[in-house]
Design an enzyme around this catalytic site. Structure first.
Site, PDB file in Angstrom:
ATOM      1  N   THR A 127       0.848  -1.193   0.000  1.00 53.18           N
ATOM      2  CA  THR A 127       0.000   0.000   0.000  1.00 53.18           C
ATOM      3  C   THR A 127       0.883   1.242   0.000  1.00 53.18           C
ATOM      4  O   THR A 127       1.856   1.327   0.746  1.00 53.18           O
ATOM      5  CB  THR A 127      -0.950  -0.004   1.213  1.00 53.18           C
ATOM      6  OG1 THR A 127      -1.871  -1.097   1.071  1.00 53.18           O
ATOM      7  CG2 THR A 127      -1.749   1.286   1.311  1.00 53.18           C
ATOM      8  N   GLU A 129       1.108   5.463   0.330  1.00 51.46           N
ATOM      9  CA  GLU A 129       0.478   6.637   0.943  1.00 51.46           C
ATOM     10  C   GLU A 129       0.889   7.835   0.096  1.00 51.46           C
ATOM     11  O   GLU A 129       1.953   8.406   0.279  1.00 51.46           O
ATOM     12  CB  GLU A 129       0.963   6.785   2.385  1.00 51.46           C
ATOM     13  CG  GLU A 129       0.701   5.549   3.223  1.00 51.46           C
ATOM     14  CD  GLU A 129       1.787   5.311   4.248  1.00 51.46           C
ATOM     15  OE1 GLU A 129       2.883   5.886   4.132  1.00 51.46           O
ATOM     16  OE2 GLU A 129       1.536   4.538   5.172  1.00 51.46           O
TER      17      GLU A 129
END
Length: 189
Positions: A127, A129
């Protein structure tokens, strides 16, 4: 010890380090470039009055995907979650660091706010950011190079790698940009 291009290729060839899909041209002197997937998690700024890490807030983000051949536009000051196109699998004696691409950083794109470390034993999409600190919108194209994965050899294999029941791995096997599960770090009553 940071792995060199030779060591990275050897770990991949031996099947110990998984990067799927793998493209040998993405191997750099001491990292492997990773690309941006097509899914993004956008914050619903009108749904909640604030973000409370102790609470499960399932509707805090919405999963969006740009139309085929279209970019995702990240506006100045905006923060969204993205993920790598590649699924990464680390053995129990290698840890990873996700770093941004210098060329994108020079445009004002931050690839990760704080969570660039990947534990040994991790398996899944990483993931991202994503933040735009520039004063103009930035177009993010699915499939573009978005970061570089550096691998470090541990002094010995982890006794309890990520994914083992002993460490409470919240994101093992994640697919696509995965929202925060910080609420699991708080005592449940």
């Amino acid at each position: 010890m940071l792995l060199s291009d030779r060591d990275l290729r050897a770990e991949i060839s031996a099947g110990r380090l998984g990067i799927d899909p793998f493209d040998d041209s993405m191997v750099q002197p001491s990292s492997v470039d990773v690309r941006l997937d097509s899914l993004f998690r956008v914050f619903n700024n009108t749904r909640y009055t604030h973000i409370d890490p102790a609470q499960r807030q399932d509707e805090l983000t919405t999963l969006v995907e740009p139309a085929e051949g279209e970019p995702f536009v990240l506006h100045p000051g905006e923060f969204v979650l993205g993920s790598t196109l590649e699924v990464c699998s680390l053995p129990d004696d290698l840890a990873g660091r996700l770093e941004g691409k210098s060329s994108l950083g020079r445009l004002g794109l931050l690839t990760h706010s704080t969570a660039g470390f990947i534990d040994p034993g991790f398996n899944g999409h990483i993931t991202l950011e994503l933040s735009n600190v520039a004063n103009l919108p930035i177009t993010l194209w699915p499939g573009m190079k978005i970061g570089q994965l550096c691998l470090l050899r541990l002094s010995s294999a982890a006794e309890h790698p990520y994914g083992s029941s002993a460490v409470g791995s919240k994101y093992q096997g994640q697919r696509g940009p995965t929202p925060s599960k910080a609420y699991l770090n708080f005592a449940q009553s």
